[in-house]
Design an enzyme around this catalytic site. Structure first.
Site, short mmCIF file in Angstrom:
data_model
loop_
_atom_site.label_atom_id
_atom_site.label_comp_id
_atom_site.label_asym_id
_atom_site.label_seq_id
_atom_site.Cartn_x
_atom_site.Cartn_y
_atom_site.Cartn_z
N ARG A 30 0.84 -1.20 0.00
CA ARG A 30 0.00 0.00 0.00
C ARG A 30 0.87 1.25 0.00
O ARG A 30 1.88 1.33 0.71
CB ARG A 30 -0.93 0.01 1.22
N ASN A 88 5.04 6.78 -13.44
CA ASN A 88 5.63 8.11 -13.63
C ASN A 88 7.10 7.98 -13.98
O ASN A 88 7.78 7.08 -13.47
CB ASN A 88 5.48 8.94 -12.35
N GLU A 96 8.95 10.45 -7.88
CA GLU A 96 9.61 10.82 -6.62
C GLU A 96 10.56 9.72 -6.14
O GLU A 96 11.57 10.01 -5.51
CB GLU A 96 8.57 11.10 -5.54
N VAL A 97 10.19 8.48 -6.37
CA VAL A 97 11.02 7.35 -5.93
C VAL A 97 11.58 6.67 -7.17
O VAL A 97 10.82 6.20 -8.04
CB VAL A 97 10.20 6.35 -5.08
N HIS A 101 7.85 1.81 -10.57
CA HIS A 101 6.70 1.22 -9.88
C HIS A 101 5.42 1.57 -10.62
O HIS A 101 5.33 2.62 -11.26
CB HIS A 101 6.61 1.70 -8.43
N MET A 102 4.45 0.69 -10.50
CA MET A 102 3.12 0.91 -11.06
C MET A 102 2.18 1.25 -9.91
O MET A 102 2.11 0.53 -8.92
CB MET A 102 2.64 -0.35 -11.77
#
Ligand code: DGP
Length: 116
Positions: A30, A88, A96-97, A101-102
């Site tokens: 999450r 992104n 940002e990270v 990632h999805m």
């Protein structure tokens, strides 16, 4: 060598996160700052910093992001109404990270994809 992020520590279970799914290729947990009733991040276990760094060897893990998204969306009860999958990339994409990632986001009507 790409710099590890907090996501590598989550994948290795070194720091806490609400992990919903993990296999040999991907981990889902999450989002710490949910933007919708369901907001889950699905990440390849291998560090791929951005979409610009994707190689053919990553195709199995990146395909797995979708099959796990489908499974988690069904489990969350949002499959029928629908949801959004977001990746992104870099500054203009709002990343940002820097561990690809999805985002699986849903549970409410999300409005237009981009600000008008
Ligand atoms: P992006 O902007 O696409 O790079 O999204 C990064 C997301 O990662 C953002 O929605 C917040 C989430 N996030 C950042 N740090 C942590 C963390 O330590 N734990 C969890 N669960 N989520 C995090």
């Amino acid at each position: 060598m790409a710099q590890e992020t907090i996501f590598s520590k989550i994948i290795r279970r070194e720091i806490p996160a609400e992990v919903l799914y993990q296999d040999e290729l991907v981990t889902a947990f999450r989002d710490i700052h949910p933007r919708a009733p369901t907001h889950i991040l699905i990440v390849p276990n291998v560090l791929i910093p951005t979409a610009n760094d994707v190689e053919a060897e990553h195709e199995a893990a990146l395909g797995r992001l979708f099959t796990v998204a489908r499974k988690l969306a069904a489990e969350a009860g949002i499959a029928q109404n629908g949801y959004r999958l977001i990746v992104n990339c870099n500054e203009h994409g709002g990343q940002e990270v820097f561990h690809l990632h999805m985002h699986l986001v849903g549970g409410k009507a999300l409005g237009p994809m981009l600000a008008r």
